[in-house]
Design a protein around this motif. Structure first.
Motif, short mmCIF file in Angstrom:
data_model
loop_
_atom_site.label_atom_id
_atom_site.label_comp_id
_atom_site.label_asym_id
_atom_site.label_seq_id
_atom_site.Cartn_x
_atom_site.Cartn_y
_atom_site.Cartn_z
N ARG A 9 0.84 -1.21 0.00
CA ARG A 9 0.00 0.00 0.00
C ARG A 9 0.87 1.25 0.00
O ARG A 9 0.52 2.25 -0.62
CB ARG A 9 -0.91 0.01 1.23
N PHE A 10 1.99 1.17 0.71
CA PHE A 10 2.91 2.31 0.74
C PHE A 10 3.49 2.56 -0.66
O PHE A 10 3.54 3.70 -1.12
CB PHE A 10 4.03 2.01 1.75
N LYS A 11 3.89 1.49 -1.33
CA LYS A 11 4.53 1.66 -2.64
C LYS A 11 3.53 1.99 -3.74
O LYS A 11 3.82 2.74 -4.64
CB LYS A 11 5.30 0.39 -3.02
N ASN A 12 2.38 1.35 -3.67
CA ASN A 12 1.37 1.57 -4.72
C ASN A 12 0.01 1.89 -4.13
O ASN A 12 -0.93 1.11 -4.23
CB ASN A 12 1.27 0.32 -5.60
N PRO A 13 -0.11 3.05 -3.52
CA PRO A 13 -1.41 3.37 -2.90
C PRO A 13 -2.48 3.55 -3.98
O PRO A 13 -2.21 4.11 -5.04
CB PRO A 13 -1.13 4.68 -2.17
N ARG A 14 -3.67 3.05 -3.69
CA ARG A 14 -4.76 3.15 -4.68
C ARG A 14 -5.49 4.48 -4.59
O ARG A 14 -6.17 4.89 -5.50
CB ARG A 14 -5.75 2.00 -4.46
N PHE A 15 -5.34 5.14 -3.45
CA PHE A 15 -6.13 6.36 -3.23
C PHE A 15 -5.25 7.61 -3.06
O PHE A 15 -5.72 8.63 -2.58
CB PHE A 15 -7.04 6.18 -2.01
N GLY A 16 -3.97 7.49 -3.43
CA GLY A 16 -3.04 8.60 -3.22
C GLY A 16 -3.19 9.70 -4.26
O GLY A 16 -3.56 9.44 -5.40
N GLY A 17 -2.93 10.94 -3.87
CA GLY A 17 -2.92 12.07 -4.81
C GLY A 17 -4.05 13.05 -4.57
O GLY A 17 -5.01 12.75 -3.86
N GLU A 18 -3.88 14.22 -5.16
CA GLU A 18 -4.84 15.30 -4.95
C GLU A 18 -6.14 15.03 -5.72
O GLU A 18 -6.13 14.37 -6.76
CB GLU A 18 -4.22 16.61 -5.44
N MET A 19 -7.26 15.56 -5.23
CA MET A 19 -8.55 15.44 -5.95
C MET A 19 -8.97 16.82 -6.43
O MET A 19 -8.86 17.79 -5.69
CB MET A 19 -9.61 14.87 -5.01
N LYS A 20 -9.44 16.86 -7.69
CA LYS A 20 -9.93 18.15 -8.20
C LYS A 20 -11.38 18.36 -7.76
O LYS A 20 -12.17 17.42 -7.79
CB LYS A 20 -9.82 18.18 -9.73
N ASN A 21 -11.71 19.55 -7.41
CA ASN A 21 -13.06 19.93 -6.97
C ASN A 21 -13.69 18.99 -5.94
O ASN A 21 -14.76 18.42 -6.16
CB ASN A 21 -14.02 20.02 -8.18
N PRO A 22 -13.03 18.79 -4.81
CA PRO A 22 -13.63 17.93 -3.79
C PRO A 22 -14.82 18.62 -3.13
O PRO A 22 -14.91 19.85 -3.14
CB PRO A 22 -12.50 17.75 -2.78
N ASP A 23 -15.71 17.83 -2.55
CA ASP A 23 -16.83 18.40 -1.80
C ASP A 23 -16.39 18.79 -0.39
O ASP A 23 -17.01 19.62 0.24
CB ASP A 23 -17.98 17.39 -1.71
N ALA A 24 -15.34 18.13 0.08
CA ALA A 24 -14.80 18.48 1.41
C ALA A 24 -13.36 18.03 1.54
O ALA A 24 -12.93 17.08 0.89
CB ALA A 24 -15.64 17.84 2.51
N VAL A 25 -12.64 18.76 2.41
CA VAL A 25 -11.24 18.44 2.68
C VAL A 25 -11.03 18.47 4.19
O VAL A 25 -11.63 19.30 4.89
CB VAL A 25 -10.30 19.49 2.02
N GLY A 26 -10.20 17.57 4.70
CA GLY A 26 -9.85 17.60 6.14
C GLY A 26 -8.37 17.36 6.30
O GLY A 26 -7.81 16.49 5.63
N GLN A 27 -7.75 18.17 7.15
CA GLN A 27 -6.31 17.97 7.37
C GLN A 27 -6.01 17.91 8.87
O GLN A 27 -6.50 18.72 9.64
CB GLN A 27 -5.53 19.12 6.72
N ILE A 88 -8.40 -0.24 10.53
CA ILE A 88 -7.27 0.07 9.64
C ILE A 88 -6.12 -0.89 9.92
O ILE A 88 -5.54 -1.48 9.01
CB ILE A 88 -6.82 1.54 9.82
N LEU A 89 -5.86 -1.10 11.21
CA LEU A 89 -4.77 -2.02 11.60
C LEU A 89 -5.06 -3.44 11.11
O LEU A 89 -4.16 -4.12 10.62
CB LEU A 89 -4.58 -2.01 13.11
N ASP A 90 -6.33 -3.86 11.21
CA ASP A 90 -6.68 -5.20 10.73
C ASP A 90 -6.38 -5.34 9.25
O ASP A 90 -5.94 -6.38 8.78
CB ASP A 90 -8.18 -5.47 10.95
N LYS A 91 -6.64 -4.27 8.51
CA LYS A 91 -6.41 -4.31 7.07
C LYS A 91 -4.92 -4.37 6.75
O LYS A 91 -4.51 -5.01 5.77
CB LYS A 91 -7.01 -3.04 6.44
N LEU A 92 -4.12 -3.69 7.56
CA LEU A 92 -2.69 -3.59 7.26
C LEU A 92 -1.89 -4.80 7.72
O LEU A 92 -0.83 -5.09 7.18
CB LEU A 92 -2.10 -2.34 7.93
N GLY A 93 -2.38 -5.50 8.73
CA GLY A 93 -1.55 -6.56 9.30
C GLY A 93 -0.53 -5.94 10.23
O GLY A 93 -0.78 -4.91 10.83
#
Lengths: 130, 384
Positions: A9-27, A88-93
Motif C-alpha cells: 500500500r505504501f509503494k502503490n497506494p490506490r487512493f493517493g494524490g490530490e482530488m480536483k473539486n472535492p466536496d470536502a477536505v480535512g487535514q 485500519i490495523l486489521d487491514k494492514l496486518g
C-alpha cells in the motif's frame, strides 16, 4: 517489521494524490511529529463516492491513509464516522507498535473532512432557507 | 532490482573487513589464554594485546600506556565524562558540551546534572560549528571538562578541534572529544590538537562490534569507573576482549590510508552533486568540502518525510537513515538538525547516506537510478 500488505500500500497506494473539486477536505497532524494527513471527499446522496489522500509521513502513515480510504469508500458519512483505527490495523496486518498513532491520525483526518462537509451543507441549507 | 545490499549506512555500523576477521580468528580457539595469566600461553594473549595497543597509540600519535581498551564508544564516553567529573569535583562542578553530541554524551550529561554537576550546552552555527570564542566565554573557574564531538554523526561537521583544544589547554580545563565517526577519516593527533581524552571505536572502521578505546593523556586526574581485577592500568577492569582488540587494531592500521579518504571524498561529492542537480528543492545539511566527514551525505527533501524515503530505498535494497521524528522513540526530530536551525518540516525530511571505503561508483549510480523517481512519487502523495 511491516507486513507485505503495508509495504504494498505504501509503494502503490490506490487512493493517493490530490482530488480536483472535492466536496470536502480535512487535514490533521503537525510537523513536529512529522505526520500530516489531508483527505479529499466526493459525496453524493450522503455516500462517499470517491476519496483521496495526501500524506506527509512515514511508511505506516501512507499505508494507513490508503487503507482508511478503502474502508470509507462507498459508506454513508454516518458509517464512515464510525470507522475505528483498529479496522485500519486489521487491514494492514503487522506494523510496529510505535506506528499505531499513524492509523489513529487516519480516522481523525476522515472525521475532520466529514465535519467540514457537514458545516458546508449547513451553510448551504441556511442560505437556501434565508 | 539489485539483489545485493547497497549499504549506505556506514555511520551506523560497517562491514568488518575480511582481513580483519582473519587476524582475529586465531584468538578464539588457538590463542585463547587470559592475558593476565602468568603462563607462557597466557602471555601470548598479552603480547597480542600490547601489540594492538601500540598500533592504536600510534594512530593517535600517543603513547601505548595512554590507551585504555573498552567495550565501545558508549562506554568510553560514559567513562570519560563520569570519571573526570567525579575525580575532579573538588576543583569544580561545571562541564561544557554541545547541543549536537551523540546520545551517549547527552544522556550521560543529563545523569551528571542529577548528581549535582552543572552542564553548559553550547550552540552551533547553521553548519554545526562551535564558536571557539563562545567556548572561551563560558569557561569559568568551576569548569573541569569540555567535551565536543569531533566529526558529527548526523551532518558530518568536523570541528576545529585544534583551536578548541588550545583554549582548554590555556584555561587548564580537560578536553575530551568523541571521535567515533572521525577516527581514520580525518586527522587525529593528540599532540598537535591538544586533546586530553579521545573516544574511538572499532565497528565504525570495519572492525568488530563490542570494542573501543579511550585515550587518556598521561597525568590526567581520572580514576577507575569499572572496578575488578585491575586490568588496563587499573583504570578499566574486566578480562580483555583479545580477538576484538586485535581486530580493532588491524582495522585501524588498514584504515589509516589517505587513499581511502580520497576515494570516499570523490564519491561523496559525486552523490551530493548528482542529487542536487537532478532533484529540485533539496538542501544539504552540514558543511561542504574538507570540513565535512569524507563519507557523510545528509540532505533534506522538501515535502517528503525522511523515513518514507528511507523505507522506499529499503525496497530497492539501499540502506540509509533519517533524522525524522518518526524514526525516533521520542517522536521528535533529530536534536542535531534542530540545533543547526532547521524547521520541523526540513528536519523531518532528512536522509543520511554514509559511505565506506567499500562503496563503489556503481552503487552511487544505482542510487541515482532510483532516487529521483522515488522522490517524485512521494512528492505526488504529499500535501506540501
Amino acid at each position: 517489521m511491516y507486513s507485505e500488505e503495508t509495504i504494498n500500500r505504501f509503494k502503490n497506494p490506490r487512493f493517493g494524490g490530490e482530488m480536483k473539486n472535492p466536496d470536502a477536505v480535512g487535514q490533521v497532524g503537525n510537523m513536529k511529529c512529522g505526520d500530516v494527513m489531508k483527505i479529499f471527499l466526493k459525496i453524493k446522496d450522503n455516500i462517499i463516492k470517491d476519496i483521496r489522500f495526501q500524506t506527509f509521513g512515514c511508511i505506516a502513515a501512507i499505508a494507513s491513509s490508503d487503507a482508511m480510504c478503502e474502508l470509507a469508500k462507498g459508506k454513508t458519512i454516518e458509517e464512515a464516522m464510525k470507522i475505528k483505527y483498529s479496522e485500519i490495523l486489521d487491514k494492514l496486518g503487522e506494523i510496529p507498535k510505535q506506528k499505531i498513532h499513524c492509523s489513529v491520525l487516519g480516522t481523525q483526518a476522515l472525521k475532520k473532512a466529514i465535519e467540514n462537509y457537514k458545516k458546508k451543507q449547513n451553510k448551504k441549507e441556511n442560505k437556501q432557507g434565508g | 532490482m539489485q539483489k545485493e545490499i547497497v549499504y549506505l549506512d556506514n555511520g551506523a555500523s560497517t562491514k568488518a573487513d575480511p582481513k580483519v576477521l582473519e587476524k582475529m580468528k586465531p584468538y578464539f580457539c588457538e590463542i585463547y589464554g587470559n592475558a593476565s595469566s602468568s603462563h607462557t600461553f597466557g602471555q601470548k594473549s598479552k603480547q597480542a594485546l600490547e601489540n594492538s595497543r601500540d598500533i592504536i597509540a600510534k594512530s593517535l600519535n600517543s603513547k601505548p600506556e595512554e590507551i585504555i581498551f573498552t567495550s565501545g564508544g558508549t562506554e568510553s564516553n560514559n567513562f570519560a565524562l563520569k570519571s573526570i567529573a567525579f575525580s575532579n569535583k573538588d576543583k569544580g562542578n561545571h562541564i561544557i558540551t554541545t547541543k549536537i553530541e551523540h546520545k551517549s554524551i547527552l544522556n550521560t550529561c543529563k545523569w551528571l546534572e542529577k548528581q549535582g554537576f552543572d552542564i553548559t550546552y553550547l550552540n552551533v552555527d547553521k553548519e554545526g560549528f562551535v564558536d571557539p570564542e563562545e567556548l572561551e566565554k563560558v569557561i569559568t573557574d568551576k569548569t573541569i571538562l569540555v567535551s565536543v564531538i569531533h566529526g558529527n554523526n548526523e551532518i558530518g561537521t568536523i570541528q576545529n578541534i585544534e583551536e578548541l583544544g588550545k583554549i582548554c589547554k590555556e584555561k587548564k580545563v580537560y578536553f575530551h572529544t568523541d571521535a567515533c565517526q572521525s577516527f581514520t577519516k580525518t586527522e587525529l593527533n593528540v599532540k598537535k590538537q591538544n586533546i586530553d581524552l579521545i573516544t574511538i571505536n572499532s565497528h565504525k572502521i570495519h572492525g568488530p562490534k563490542g570494542v573501543g578505546a579511550l585515550y587518556i593523556r598521561k597525568g590526567t586526574n581520572i580514576k577507575a569507573w569499572q572496578h575488578g581485577g585491575e586490568h588496563e592500568y587499573s583504570l578499566r577492569s574486566g578480562t580483555e576482549n583479545i580477538p576484538g582488540i586485535v581486530g580493532f587494531a588491524e582495522a585501524a592500521k588498514m584504515g589509516m590510508n589517505k587513499k581511502h579518504m580520497d576515494k570516499m571524498t570523490v564519491l561523496r561529492d559525486k552523490l551530493i552533486k548528482e542529487i542536487m542537480t537532478r532533484i529540485k528543492n533539496v538542501k544539504l545539511n552540514g558543511p561542504e568540502g574538507n570540513k565535512r566527514l569524507c563519507n557523510n551525505v545528509n540532505l533534506s527533501f522538501k515535502g517528503i518525510e525522511g523515513e518514507a524515503l528511507g523505507g522506499y530505498l529499503d525496497q530497492y535494497n539501499i540502506c540509509s537513515s533519517t533524522g525524522s521524528a518518526c524514526s525516533e522513540k521520542s517522536l521528535e526530530p533529530s536534536h542535531v538538525l534542530k540545533a543547526i536551525g532547521l524547521n520541523n518540516e526540513t528536519a523531518n525530511g532528512s536522509l543520511r547516506l554514509t559511505l565506506s571505503r567499500f562503496t563503489t561508483e556503481d552503487e552511487i549510480e544505482y542510487v541515482m537510478s532510483v532516487l529521483p523517481k522515488i522522490v517524485n512519487k512521494l512528492r505526488r502523495l504529499s500535501p506540501f
